[in-house]
Structures are given as structure tokens and as C-alpha cells.
Design an enzyme around this catalytic site. Structure first.
Site, PDB file in Angstrom:
ATOM      1  N   HIS A   1       0.849  -1.200   0.000  1.00  0.00           N
ATOM      2  CA  HIS A   1       0.000   0.000   0.000  1.00  0.00           C
ATOM      3  C   HIS A   1       0.876   1.238   0.000  1.00  0.00           C
ATOM      4  O   HIS A   1       2.085   1.155   0.138  1.00  0.00           O
ATOM      5  CB  HIS A   1      -1.008  -0.007   1.151  1.00  0.00           C
ATOM      6  CG  HIS A   1      -0.414   0.112   2.517  1.00  0.00           C
ATOM      7  ND1 HIS A   1       0.380  -0.858   3.083  1.00  0.00           N
ATOM      8  CD2 HIS A   1      -0.511   1.095   3.456  1.00  0.00           C
ATOM      9  CE1 HIS A   1       0.735  -0.480   4.310  1.00  0.00           C
ATOM     10  NE2 HIS A   1       0.230   0.698   4.557  1.00  0.00           N
TER      11      HIS A   1
ATOM     12  N   HIS B   1       1.384   3.947   1.916  1.00  0.00           N
ATOM     13  CA  HIS B   1       1.921   4.727   3.041  1.00  0.00           C
ATOM     14  C   HIS B   1       3.452   4.848   2.962  1.00  0.00           C
ATOM     15  O   HIS B   1       4.137   3.924   2.539  1.00  0.00           O
ATOM     16  CB  HIS B   1       1.511   4.087   4.376  1.00  0.00           C
ATOM     17  CG  HIS B   1       0.090   4.384   4.741  1.00  0.00           C
ATOM     18  ND1 HIS B   1      -0.625   3.617   5.637  1.00  0.00           N
ATOM     19  CD2 HIS B   1      -0.743   5.374   4.325  1.00  0.00           C
ATOM     20  CE1 HIS B   1      -1.851   4.126   5.766  1.00  0.00           C
ATOM     21  NE2 HIS B   1      -1.941   5.190   4.973  1.00  0.00           N
TER      22      HIS B   1
ATOM     23  N   ASP C   1      -0.069  -3.883   6.350  1.00  0.00           N
ATOM     24  CA  ASP C   1      -0.730  -3.427   7.578  1.00  0.00           C
ATOM     25  C   ASP C   1      -2.168  -3.940   7.655  1.00  0.00           C
ATOM     26  O   ASP C   1      -3.065  -3.242   8.139  1.00  0.00           O
ATOM     27  CB  ASP C   1      -0.734  -1.888   7.653  1.00  0.00           C
ATOM     28  CG  ASP C   1       0.656  -1.308   7.864  1.00  0.00           C
ATOM     29  OD1 ASP C   1       1.596  -2.073   8.113  1.00  0.00           O
ATOM     30  OD2 ASP C   1       0.800  -0.065   7.779  1.00  0.00           O
TER      31      ASP C   1
ATOM     32  N   ASP D   1       5.774   4.766   5.073  1.00  0.00           N
ATOM     33  CA  ASP D   1       6.628   3.796   5.781  1.00  0.00           C
ATOM     34  C   ASP D   1       6.641   2.435   5.073  1.00  0.00           C
ATOM     35  O   ASP D   1       7.157   1.456   5.617  1.00  0.00           O
ATOM     36  CB  ASP D   1       6.213   3.656   7.251  1.00  0.00           C
ATOM     37  CG  ASP D   1       4.809   3.115   7.427  1.00  0.00           C
ATOM     38  OD1 ASP D   1       3.896   3.565   6.707  1.00  0.00           O
ATOM     39  OD2 ASP D   1       4.614   2.232   8.292  1.00  0.00           O
ATOM     40  N   HIS D   2       6.069   2.381   3.867  1.00  0.00           N
ATOM     41  CA  HIS D   2       6.092   1.150   3.058  1.00  0.00           C
ATOM     42  C   HIS D   2       6.709   1.383   1.677  1.00  0.00           C
ATOM     43  O   HIS D   2       7.163   0.449   1.053  1.00  0.00           O
ATOM     44  CB  HIS D   2       4.674   0.569   2.923  1.00  0.00           C
ATOM     45  CG  HIS D   2       4.109   0.174   4.265  1.00  0.00           C
ATOM     46  ND1 HIS D   2       3.991  -1.136   4.660  1.00  0.00           N
ATOM     47  CD2 HIS D   2       3.704   0.924   5.317  1.00  0.00           C
ATOM     48  CE1 HIS D   2       3.512  -1.177   5.907  1.00  0.00           C
ATOM     49  NE2 HIS D   2       3.329   0.064   6.317  1.00  0.00           N
TER      50      HIS D   2
ATOM     51  N   HIS E   1       4.991  -4.445  10.889  1.00  0.00           N
ATOM     52  CA  HIS E   1       5.361  -3.699  12.102  1.00  0.00           C
ATOM     53  C   HIS E   1       5.543  -4.626  13.300  1.00  0.00           C
ATOM     54  O   HIS E   1       4.851  -5.642  13.404  1.00  0.00           O
ATOM     55  CB  HIS E   1       4.283  -2.671  12.471  1.00  0.00           C
ATOM     56  CG  HIS E   1       4.170  -1.525  11.510  1.00  0.00           C
ATOM     57  ND1 HIS E   1       4.915  -0.376  11.640  1.00  0.00           N
ATOM     58  CD2 HIS E   1       3.409  -1.359  10.408  1.00  0.00           C
ATOM     59  CE1 HIS E   1       4.604   0.461  10.661  1.00  0.00           C
ATOM     60  NE2 HIS E   1       3.692  -0.118   9.883  1.00  0.00           N
TER      61      HIS E   1
ATOM     62  N   HIS F   1      -7.379  -0.886   5.765  1.00  0.00           N
ATOM     63  CA  HIS F   1      -6.358   0.034   6.289  1.00  0.00           C
ATOM     64  C   HIS F   1      -6.213   1.202   5.308  1.00  0.00           C
ATOM     65  O   HIS F   1      -6.253   2.366   5.707  1.00  0.00           O
ATOM     66  CB  HIS F   1      -5.048  -0.727   6.464  1.00  0.00           C
ATOM     67  CG  HIS F   1      -3.885   0.108   6.885  1.00  0.00           C
ATOM     68  ND1 HIS F   1      -3.796   0.718   8.111  1.00  0.00           N
ATOM     69  CD2 HIS F   1      -2.743   0.451   6.216  1.00  0.00           C
ATOM     70  CE1 HIS F   1      -2.652   1.389   8.184  1.00  0.00           C
ATOM     71  NE2 HIS F   1      -2.006   1.250   7.049  1.00  0.00           N
TER      72      HIS F   1
HETATM   73 FE    FE Z   1       2.737   0.843   8.175  1.00  0.00          FE
HETATM   74 ZN    ZN Z   2       0.091   1.690   6.552  1.00  0.00          ZN
END
Ligand code: FE
Ligand code: ZN
Length: 257
Positions: free
Chosen positions: A54, A56, A137, A58-59, A175, A113
Site C-alpha cells: 500500500h 503509506h 498493515d 513507511d512502506h 510492524h 487500512h
Molecule cells: Fe505501516
Molecule cells: Zn500503513
């Protein structure tokens, strides 16, 4: 196919898939490039694929730098994430096959998410082998992702799909949230012996600074409250027997926890 787990940012995991015979690698959700580049150098492997779950940051935060270093890398993501994943070239939908070396993953569309979230599932090669699920996530060890862009109905449907996979599936979530998730789980599922023993194990592992990812899907089915909406204990905890409402209330309680 070997899976290497690389810690990144404060609590992310990046997964590097390595095929030693051809010395090629793929990476799932590169939060940042540096840990990936260092690990590739150590292996002497060439990066051929980026699998994003996805959009985001942090990905996908490492995509651009990895593309610069490996210009031929192919970037995969969900079709609904068009325009949101840097360098994306392949736009995947539910059921699409994706290849890495001699392995083929199946794509699951798992919104909730985010609206475009996908998961990658590599089925086992032999019957006594494990499958590998890269779910970003969506499912966390002992929990699930927050609903940022999706509805409880969508997330419940997504979790239902992933829950149908075999118990002997390694769940590679993005995570290290397990201990906090299981603390919450105990508040809504207090008399679950499998949960209690898992909590003890995870607490000890975290004290030793060990990772708790991957987990096994079979263990998640027994202990993760967000895969257990049919259980009378959990229904009682939220005072509902209706699946979407049960899930939505559990998720709401976790948001406040
Ligand atoms: Fe994440
Ligand atoms: Zn995420």
C-alpha cells in the site's frame, strides 16, 4: 526462496526475498533504502522486484532510491494505488499471479487500512512446506491495521479472505506491534489459554529484543481478536453478535487502548 527480515525506521520490517541460485532478490515494502542496499551488498544479490502492499510512506519510502540504484527493478502495487506508489509499473488486482524466480504469488485485494491495499501470498511448494503471506498493515501479529481509508465491512471482508489460508502460513506483517496488540487482546479475550501462553512467549522474546514476526496464521486464528469475531467471548466483550458490528467495536476499542 529465503525471506530475510530487515528492521527499519522505528518499528517497521522490510522483507527481502532472496533466490540464492540466480542471486536475485525482491523486497516487500521498503520503508527506506539503506537497510535494503546494505543487505543486497552483503548477499551480492541484484534487486529485480519491489512488492508494495500500500501507499503509506513507511512502506514505499525507499522505492525511489532503490530504483536509482537498480534502474531495471520492477515495482508492483495495487491497481487502486495508481499515482500513490513511487515508480509503480504493475497494477495488480485480486487473483493476479506475480512471479519471483520460480515462485508465483497470488494477489489478494484487502482494502480497509487503505482503499488500495493488497497482500501477496506464496503458496507452499511441497505439502509439508509453509506458505508465505506478506500482508502489510492488514493482519498484524495479534492485531490488525487501523482503518484509515476503509470501512469495517471492507476490513472484515479482507481479514476473512486471509483467514481462509492454511494454518501453516507464515504471516509477515510490516510492524513490530505484537506485545501491545496482545495486551489489548487479553482485555477482550481474558480466558483464552492460547492467548495467555502466547503473551508470555512474546513478552519474553521482546525482553530479549527478538522479533515476533513472522507468526503462524494458525496461531493468529487462535489468539488474534480481529480474526475471532465469531467467538462468544469476544461478542460478549462488545455486546454484539453481528460480525461487522463486533469487528467495528473491537477496532474502536483498540483505537482507544
Ligand atoms: Fe505501516
Ligand atoms: Zn500503513
Amino acid at each position: 526462496m529465503q525471506v530475510h527480515r530487515l528492521p527499519a525506521l522505528s518499528d517497521n520490517y522490510i522483507f527481502l526475498l532472496h533466490e540464492p541460485e540466480q542471486n536475485i532478490a525482491a523486497v516487500v515494502d521498503p520503508a527506506e533504502a539503506q537497510p535494503v542496499l546494505q543487505h543486497l551488498e552483503k548477499l551480492g544479490a541484484e534487486l529485480v522486484t519491489i512488492f508494495n502492499t500500500h501507499h503509506h510512506s513507511d512502506h514505499v519510502g525507499g522505492n525511489q532510491e532503490l530504483i536509482q540504484r537498480y534502474p531495471d527493478v520492477c515495482v508492483y502495487g495495487g491497481t487502486q494505488d495508481r499515482g500513490r506508489i513511487p515508480g509503480q509499473q504493475v497494477f495488480l488486482q485480486e487473483g493476479d499471479p506475480v512471479k519471483f524466480s520460480d515462485r508465483t504469488a497470488e494477489v489478494f485485494f484487502v482494502p480497509g487500512h487503505t482503499s488500495g491495499h493488497i497482500a501477496y501470498y506464496f503458496p507452499p511448494v511441497t505439502s509439508d512446506d509453509v506458505g508465505e503471506l506478506f500482508c502489510g498493515d492488514t493482519i498484524f501479529a495479534g492485531g490488525c491495521g487501523r482503518l484509515f481509508e476503509g470501512t469495517p465491512t471492507q476490513m472484515l471482508d479482507s481479514l476473512s479472505k486471509l483467514r481462509r489460508l492454511p494454518d501453516n502460513t507464515r504471516v509477515w506483517c510490516a510492524h513490530e506491534y505484537t506485545l501491545k496488540n496482545l495486551k489489548f487482546a487479553q482485555t477482550v479475550d481474558p480466558n483464552n489459554p492460547d492467548l495467555q501462553s502466547r503473551y508470555t512467549d512474546v513478552e519474553a522474546a521482546r525482553r530479549r529484543k527478538e522479533a515476533t514476526v513472522p507468526s503462524l496464521l494458525g496461531v493468529e486464528k487462535l489468539t488474534n481478536p480481529f480474526l475471532r469475531w465469531e467467538q462468544p467471548t469476544l461478542q460478549a466483550a462488545v455486546n454484539s453478535t453481528e460480525p461487522v458490528q463486533t469487528f467495528a467495536r473491537l477496532r474502536g476499542m483498540k483505537d482507544q487502548f
